[in-house]
Design a protein around this motif. Structure first.
Motif, PDB file in Angstrom:
ATOM      1  N   TYR A 152       0.840  -1.187   0.000  1.00 61.71           N
ATOM      2  CA  TYR A 152       0.000   0.000   0.000  1.00 61.71           C
ATOM      3  C   TYR A 152       0.882   1.246   0.000  1.00 61.71           C
ATOM      4  CZ  TYR A 152      -3.635  -3.299   1.427  1.00 61.71           C
ATOM      5  OH  TYR A 152      -4.506  -4.362   1.493  1.00 61.71           O
ATOM      6  N   ILE A 153       0.442   2.266  -0.740  1.00 61.00           N
ATOM      7  CA  ILE A 153       1.172   3.531  -0.740  1.00 61.00           C
ATOM      8  C   ILE A 153       0.196   4.698  -0.613  1.00 61.00           C
ATOM      9  CG2 ILE A 153       3.146   2.700  -2.085  1.00 61.00           C
ATOM     10  CD1 ILE A 153       1.915   4.050  -4.561  1.00 61.00           C
ATOM     11  N   ALA A 154       0.660   5.747   0.025  1.00 62.68           N
ATOM     12  CA  ALA A 154      -0.037   7.030   0.027  1.00 62.68           C
ATOM     13  C   ALA A 154       0.736   7.939  -0.909  1.00 62.68           C
ATOM     14  CB  ALA A 154      -0.072   7.623   1.431  1.00 62.68           C
ATOM     15  N   ILE A 155       0.024   8.571  -1.849  1.00 63.48           N
ATOM     16  CA  ILE A 155       0.700   9.418  -2.825  1.00 63.48           C
ATOM     17  C   ILE A 155       0.139  10.828  -2.783  1.00 63.48           C
ATOM     18  CG2 ILE A 155       1.255   7.473  -4.312  1.00 63.48           C
ATOM     19  CD1 ILE A 155      -0.915   8.434  -6.223  1.00 63.48           C
ATOM     20  N   GLY A 156       0.917  11.737  -3.355  1.00 63.86           N
ATOM     21  CA  GLY A 156       0.652  13.157  -3.186  1.00 63.86           C
ATOM     22  C   GLY A 156      -0.473  13.732  -3.998  1.00 63.86           C
ATOM     23  N   ASP A 157      -1.220  12.898  -4.744  1.00 63.40           N
ATOM     24  CA  ASP A 157      -2.354  13.452  -5.464  1.00 63.40           C
ATOM     25  C   ASP A 157      -3.671  13.083  -4.783  1.00 63.40           C
ATOM     26  OD1 ASP A 157      -2.869  10.774  -6.167  1.00 63.40           O
ATOM     27  OD2 ASP A 157      -3.727  11.400  -8.079  1.00 63.40           O
ATOM     28  N   SER A 158      -3.624  12.835  -3.479  1.00 64.95           N
ATOM     29  CA  SER A 158      -4.807  12.541  -2.670  1.00 64.95           C
ATOM     30  C   SER A 158      -5.363  11.142  -2.905  1.00 64.95           C
ATOM     31  CB  SER A 158      -5.909  13.585  -2.909  1.00 64.95           C
ATOM     32  OG  SER A 158      -5.441  14.874  -2.660  1.00 64.95           O
ATOM     33  N   ARG A 159      -4.462  10.183  -3.081  1.00 67.46           N
ATOM     34  CA  ARG A 159      -4.906   8.804  -3.264  1.00 67.46           C
ATOM     35  C   ARG A 159      -4.139   7.846  -2.358  1.00 67.46           C
ATOM     36  NH1 ARG A 159      -7.043   7.495  -9.124  1.00 67.46           N
ATOM     37  NH2 ARG A 159      -7.116   9.546 -10.067  1.00 67.46           N
ATOM     38  N   VAL A 160      -4.795   6.725  -2.067  1.00 69.29           N
ATOM     39  CA  VAL A 160      -4.164   5.559  -1.469  1.00 69.29           C
ATOM     40  C   VAL A 160      -4.278   4.446  -2.501  1.00 69.29           C
ATOM     41  CG1 VAL A 160      -4.256   3.855   0.387  1.00 69.29           C
ATOM     42  CG2 VAL A 160      -4.722   6.263   0.883  1.00 69.29           C
ATOM     43  N   LEU A 161      -3.142   3.821  -2.833  1.00 72.38           N
ATOM     44  CA  LEU A 161      -3.124   2.774  -3.842  1.00 72.38           C
ATOM     45  C   LEU A 161      -2.609   1.470  -3.266  1.00 72.38           C
ATOM     46  CD1 LEU A 161      -2.228   5.638  -5.491  1.00 72.38           C
ATOM     47  CD2 LEU A 161      -2.478   4.035  -7.375  1.00 72.38           C
ATOM     48  N   CYS A 162      -2.946   0.380  -3.956  1.00 71.75           N
ATOM     49  CA  CYS A 162      -2.523  -0.951  -3.540  1.00 71.75           C
ATOM     50  C   CYS A 162      -1.933  -1.681  -4.739  1.00 71.75           C
ATOM     51  CB  CYS A 162      -3.729  -1.725  -2.987  1.00 71.75           C
ATOM     52  SG  CYS A 162      -3.368  -3.460  -2.595  1.00 71.75           S
ATOM     53  N   HIS A 163      -0.789  -2.349  -4.530  1.00 74.81           N
ATOM     54  CA  HIS A 163      -0.194  -3.202  -5.553  1.00 74.81           C
ATOM     55  C   HIS A 163      -0.506  -4.651  -5.197  1.00 74.81           C
ATOM     56  CE1 HIS A 163       2.732  -5.061  -8.240  1.00 74.81           C
ATOM     57  NE2 HIS A 163       2.899  -3.889  -8.821  1.00 74.81           N
ATOM     58  N   ASN A 164      -1.164  -5.351  -6.109  1.00 77.37           N
ATOM     59  CA  ASN A 164      -1.608  -6.722  -5.833  1.00 77.37           C
ATOM     60  C   ASN A 164      -0.695  -7.782  -6.435  1.00 77.37           C
ATOM     61  OD1 ASN A 164      -2.121  -6.500  -8.547  1.00 77.37           O
ATOM     62  ND2 ASN A 164      -4.302  -7.021  -8.409  1.00 77.37           N
ATOM     63  N   GLY A 165       0.496  -7.385  -6.849  1.00 77.12           N
ATOM     64  CA  GLY A 165       1.422  -8.307  -7.490  1.00 77.12           C
ATOM     65  C   GLY A 165       1.402  -8.209  -8.998  1.00 77.12           C
ATOM     66  N   LYS A 166       0.347  -7.577  -9.539  1.00 78.44           N
ATOM     67  CA  LYS A 166       0.227  -7.409 -10.985  1.00 78.44           C
ATOM     68  C   LYS A 166       0.249  -5.949 -11.400  1.00 78.44           C
ATOM     69  CE  LYS A 166      -2.443 -11.668 -11.518  1.00 78.44           C
ATOM     70  NZ  LYS A 166      -3.712 -12.276 -11.994  1.00 78.44           N
ATOM     71  N   GLY A 167      -0.218  -5.079 -10.542  1.00 77.68           N
ATOM     72  CA  GLY A 167      -0.233  -3.663 -10.866  1.00 77.68           C
ATOM     73  C   GLY A 167      -0.867  -2.852  -9.748  1.00 77.68           C
ATOM     74  N   TRP A 168      -0.928  -1.536  -9.954  1.00 75.99           N
ATOM     75  CA  TRP A 168      -1.457  -0.610  -8.960  1.00 75.99           C
ATOM     76  C   TRP A 168      -2.945  -0.387  -9.169  1.00 75.99           C
ATOM     77  CZ3 TRP A 168       1.437   0.443  -4.941  1.00 75.99           C
ATOM     78  CH2 TRP A 168       2.830   0.383  -5.064  1.00 75.99           C
ATOM     79  N   HIS A 169      -3.667  -0.260  -8.060  1.00 76.67           N
ATOM     80  CA  HIS A 169      -5.107  -0.008  -8.092  1.00 76.67           C
ATOM     81  C   HIS A 169      -5.445   1.047  -7.046  1.00 76.67           C
ATOM     82  CE1 HIS A 169      -5.712  -3.581 -10.617  1.00 76.67           C
ATOM     83  NE2 HIS A 169      -4.771  -4.127  -9.863  1.00 76.67           N
ATOM     84  N   THR A 170      -6.330   1.948  -7.399  1.00 79.72           N
ATOM     85  CA  THR A 170      -6.767   2.967  -6.448  1.00 79.72           C
ATOM     86  C   THR A 170      -7.648   2.336  -5.383  1.00 79.72           C
ATOM     87  OG1 THR A 170      -6.652   4.739  -8.078  1.00 79.72           O
ATOM     88  CG2 THR A 170      -8.051   5.117  -6.162  1.00 79.72           C
TER      89      THR A 170
END
Length: 206
Positions: A152-170
């Motif tokens: 999981y990452i917090a990024i500077g454009d007001s989103r939290v994203l998750c990488h599931n092993g295949k790619g990033w998802h909001t």
């Protein structure tokens, strides 16, 4: 690392990062007399195996990634292993995930990992992987947190994203672009995050 508590501290006047260690939970600190150059200090710190298979201290700075060998308690040494174009959020809150060291570089698009003790870099894990993100998705990584098979990452454009092993998802997006996501963590099976300096946030079950 090695049973010691370590502090990596920015020396603003000398433009370096210097290191201290403690064997008694921080009651007494010893100066390791090691300094690495950095104009803005530490952005990430993690313990991960080096090429000899023993744990090293990995130090992220705006200028790149360092591996610090702490095996000799009287002679710590540093190796600059991944130079980067200077960015305030390079390696920000890098973390060990699924047996690799993950770190971000650049202004919101670059991402890479180090796998195993061979120090093999795997690039192309940033937000610009694949067909590319929508223009409003790009933002610097402010926080990283591994939980099981997900990153999981917090990024500077007001989103939290998750990488599931295949790619990033909001996972979560704040409609207000002036409230960047800058922190996240887990507690009792829940993921918590904050979107701005006022500390407002939300949680979701994992």
């Amino acid at each position: 690392i090695g049973g010691e508590l370590v502090a990596a501290v920015r020396d603003e006047h000398a433009s370096t990062v210097t290191f201290f260690s403690s064997t008694n939970d921080g009651d007494v600190w010893a100066d390791e007399t090691l300094n690495i150059p950095s104009t803005r200090g530490v952005t990430g710190l993690a313990v991960y195996p080096d090429i000899d298979g023993t744990d090293s201290l990995y130090v992220g700075t705006p200028e790149g990634l360092w591996a610090v060998d702490t095996s000799d308690p009287t002679d710590w040494t540093a190796n600059f292993i991944f130079p980067m174009a200077s960015d305030a959020n390079n390696c920000r809150r890098m973390t060990v995930h699924n047996g690799a060291l993950w770190f971000a570089y650049g202004s919101g698009s670059g991402g890479a990992e180090i796998q195993g003790a061979r120090r093999v870099f795997t690039p192309g894990l940033g937000l610009n992987v694949g067909d590319g993100p929508p223009a409003d998705l790009l933002g610097s990584v402010r926080w990283m947190r591994s939980n099981g098979e997900f990153l999981y990452i917090a990024i500077g454009d007001s989103r939290v994203l998750c990488h599931n092993g295949k790619g990033w998802h909001t996972l979560q997006r704040n409609a207000d672009a002036d409230r960047p996501a800058f922190w996240l963590d887990f507690d009792l099976g829940n993921l918590y995050w904050s979107f701005d300096s006022t500390g407002s946030g939300a949680s979701t079950s994992t």
